[in-house]
Motif scaffolding. Sequence first.
Motif, PDB file in Angstrom:
ATOM      1  N   LYS A 177      -9.286   1.709  -9.394  1.00  0.00           N
ATOM      2  CA  LYS A 177      -9.192   2.822  -8.447  1.00  0.00           C
ATOM      3  C   LYS A 177     -10.023   2.482  -7.217  1.00  0.00           C
ATOM      4  O   LYS A 177     -11.216   2.202  -7.330  1.00  0.00           O
ATOM      5  CB  LYS A 177      -9.692   4.112  -9.085  1.00  0.00           C
ATOM      6  N   LEU A 178      -9.364   2.541  -6.060  1.00  0.00           N
ATOM      7  CA  LEU A 178     -10.037   2.201  -4.812  1.00  0.00           C
ATOM      8  C   LEU A 178     -10.097   3.393  -3.858  1.00  0.00           C
ATOM      9  O   LEU A 178      -9.939   3.250  -2.648  1.00  0.00           O
ATOM     10  CB  LEU A 178      -9.320   1.025  -4.135  1.00  0.00           C
ATOM     11  N   GLY A 179     -10.310   4.577  -4.402  1.00  0.00           N
ATOM     12  CA  GLY A 179     -10.436   5.773  -3.579  1.00  0.00           C
ATOM     13  C   GLY A 179      -9.210   5.994  -2.712  1.00  0.00           C
ATOM     14  O   GLY A 179      -8.079   5.997  -3.207  1.00  0.00           O
ATOM     15  N   LEU A 180      -9.439   6.130  -1.423  1.00  0.00           N
ATOM     16  CA  LEU A 180      -8.346   6.396  -0.479  1.00  0.00           C
ATOM     17  C   LEU A 180      -7.350   5.251  -0.364  1.00  0.00           C
ATOM     18  O   LEU A 180      -6.243   5.434   0.134  1.00  0.00           O
ATOM     19  CB  LEU A 180      -8.920   6.704   0.911  1.00  0.00           C
ATOM     20  N   HIS A 181      -7.722   4.065  -0.832  1.00  0.00           N
ATOM     21  CA  HIS A 181      -6.840   2.894  -0.759  1.00  0.00           C
ATOM     22  C   HIS A 181      -5.834   2.841  -1.906  1.00  0.00           C
ATOM     23  O   HIS A 181      -4.984   1.956  -1.931  1.00  0.00           O
ATOM     24  CB  HIS A 181      -7.657   1.601  -0.724  1.00  0.00           C
ATOM     25  N   GLY A 182      -5.956   3.740  -2.861  1.00  0.00           N
ATOM     26  CA  GLY A 182      -4.985   3.787  -3.942  1.00  0.00           C
ATOM     27  C   GLY A 182      -5.488   3.177  -5.236  1.00  0.00           C
ATOM     28  O   GLY A 182      -6.654   2.805  -5.372  1.00  0.00           O
ATOM     29  N   THR A 183      -4.562   3.061  -6.185  1.00  0.00           N
ATOM     30  CA  THR A 183      -4.883   2.609  -7.528  1.00  0.00           C
ATOM     31  C   THR A 183      -3.949   1.478  -7.961  1.00  0.00           C
ATOM     32  O   THR A 183      -2.737   1.577  -7.785  1.00  0.00           O
ATOM     33  CB  THR A 183      -4.762   3.776  -8.535  1.00  0.00           C
ATOM     34  N   TYR A 184      -4.537   0.435  -8.513  1.00  0.00           N
ATOM     35  CA  TYR A 184      -3.781  -0.654  -9.135  1.00  0.00           C
ATOM     36  C   TYR A 184      -3.769  -0.399 -10.638  1.00  0.00           C
ATOM     37  O   TYR A 184      -4.799  -0.047 -11.210  1.00  0.00           O
ATOM     38  CB  TYR A 184      -4.454  -2.006  -8.900  1.00  0.00           C
ATOM     39  N   VAL A 185      -2.608  -0.604 -11.256  1.00  0.00           N
ATOM     40  CA  VAL A 185      -2.509  -0.541 -12.703  1.00  0.00           C
ATOM     41  C   VAL A 185      -1.885  -1.849 -13.164  1.00  0.00           C
ATOM     42  O   VAL A 185      -0.811  -2.242 -12.698  1.00  0.00           O
ATOM     43  CB  VAL A 185      -1.654   0.658 -13.177  1.00  0.00           C
ATOM     44  N   ILE A 186      -2.585  -2.550 -14.055  1.00  0.00           N
ATOM     45  CA  ILE A 186      -2.125  -3.842 -14.569  1.00  0.00           C
ATOM     46  C   ILE A 186      -2.108  -3.724 -16.087  1.00  0.00           C
ATOM     47  O   ILE A 186      -3.118  -3.338 -16.684  1.00  0.00           O
ATOM     48  CB  ILE A 186      -3.077  -4.973 -14.126  1.00  0.00           C
ATOM     49  N   ASN A 187      -0.968  -4.006 -16.687  1.00  0.00           N
ATOM     50  CA  ASN A 187      -0.909  -3.858 -18.130  1.00  0.00           C
ATOM     51  C   ASN A 187      -0.083  -4.948 -18.797  1.00  0.00           C
ATOM     52  O   ASN A 187       0.814  -5.525 -18.200  1.00  0.00           O
ATOM     53  CB  ASN A 187      -0.407  -2.477 -18.532  1.00  0.00           C
ATOM     54  N   LYS A 188      -0.453  -5.183 -20.038  1.00  0.00           N
ATOM     55  CA  LYS A 188       0.265  -6.142 -20.876  1.00  0.00           C
ATOM     56  C   LYS A 188       1.564  -5.497 -21.354  1.00  0.00           C
ATOM     57  O   LYS A 188       1.589  -4.313 -21.656  1.00  0.00           O
ATOM     58  CB  LYS A 188      -0.595  -6.519 -22.085  1.00  0.00           C
ATOM     59  N   GLN A 189       2.613  -6.307 -21.435  1.00  0.00           N
ATOM     60  CA  GLN A 189       3.897  -5.872 -21.970  1.00  0.00           C
ATOM     61  C   GLN A 189       4.340  -6.873 -23.026  1.00  0.00           C
ATOM     62  O   GLN A 189       5.165  -7.754 -22.765  1.00  0.00           O
ATOM     63  CB  GLN A 189       4.938  -5.768 -20.841  1.00  0.00           C
ATOM     64  N   PRO A 190       3.768  -6.781 -24.231  1.00  0.00           N
ATOM     65  CA  PRO A 190       4.078  -7.754 -25.286  1.00  0.00           C
ATOM     66  C   PRO A 190       5.568  -7.925 -25.606  1.00  0.00           C
ATOM     67  O   PRO A 190       5.997  -9.062 -25.822  1.00  0.00           O
ATOM     68  CB  PRO A 190       3.300  -7.230 -26.499  1.00  0.00           C
ATOM     69  N   PRO A 191       6.376  -6.852 -25.644  1.00  0.00           N
ATOM     70  CA  PRO A 191       7.790  -7.077 -25.988  1.00  0.00           C
ATOM     71  C   PRO A 191       8.491  -8.053 -25.026  1.00  0.00           C
ATOM     72  O   PRO A 191       9.373  -8.802 -25.428  1.00  0.00           O
ATOM     73  CB  PRO A 191       8.420  -5.689 -25.891  1.00  0.00           C
ATOM     74  N   ASN A 192       8.068  -8.055 -23.761  1.00  0.00           N
ATOM     75  CA  ASN A 192       8.668  -8.923 -22.739  1.00  0.00           C
ATOM     76  C   ASN A 192       7.839 -10.177 -22.489  1.00  0.00           C
ATOM     77  O   ASN A 192       8.221 -11.006 -21.668  1.00  0.00           O
ATOM     78  CB  ASN A 192       8.801  -8.175 -21.422  1.00  0.00           C
ATOM     79  N   LYS A 193       6.653 -10.254 -23.108  1.00  0.00           N
ATOM     80  CA  LYS A 193       5.696 -11.335 -22.861  1.00  0.00           C
ATOM     81  C   LYS A 193       5.357 -11.413 -21.367  1.00  0.00           C
ATOM     82  O   LYS A 193       5.349 -12.480 -20.756  1.00  0.00           O
ATOM     83  CB  LYS A 193       6.216 -12.680 -23.368  1.00  0.00           C
ATOM     84  N   GLN A 194       5.067 -10.266 -20.784  1.00  0.00           N
ATOM     85  CA  GLN A 194       4.780 -10.166 -19.362  1.00  0.00           C
ATOM     86  C   GLN A 194       3.481  -9.406 -19.120  1.00  0.00           C
ATOM     87  O   GLN A 194       2.958  -8.741 -20.014  1.00  0.00           O
ATOM     88  CB  GLN A 194       5.911  -9.425 -18.632  1.00  0.00           C
TER      89      GLN A 194
END
Length: 118
Positions: A43-60
């Motif tokens: 979370k970067l306040g007014l600059h927005g939010t990054y969400v990064i997540n694992k996706q095991p079914p797709n290996k991504q």
Amino acid sequence: MEEYHALSDATMTTLLERLEDLLDELGNNDAEVDYHGGVLTLKLGLHGTYVINKQPPNKQIWLSSPISGPKRYDYVRATDDWRYSRDGEGLSTLMERELSATLGRDVLLGIGRVSDLS
């Protein structure tokens, strides 16, 4: 699947550590990073939010960026990094570019050579 988990876990853990260090350097109380259940949130306040997540079914690894939107990254052995198949750009390259522009300083996350992280 075992290789995916080893590489993605190492990437996420290293990314978390580097982002925590970056936020400590910035000393910005509006910014925070959190990692639970395979989901990293920056979370970067007014600059927005990054969400990064694992996706095991797709290996991504999936990224949702407040600047470039959603992207899905596959591990590419030839380049030893996570790459977006539509433009060939690496996860590390995109995040470093966007965070550098957003924060007004050079940001180097050092997650480009994934096998070195695990």
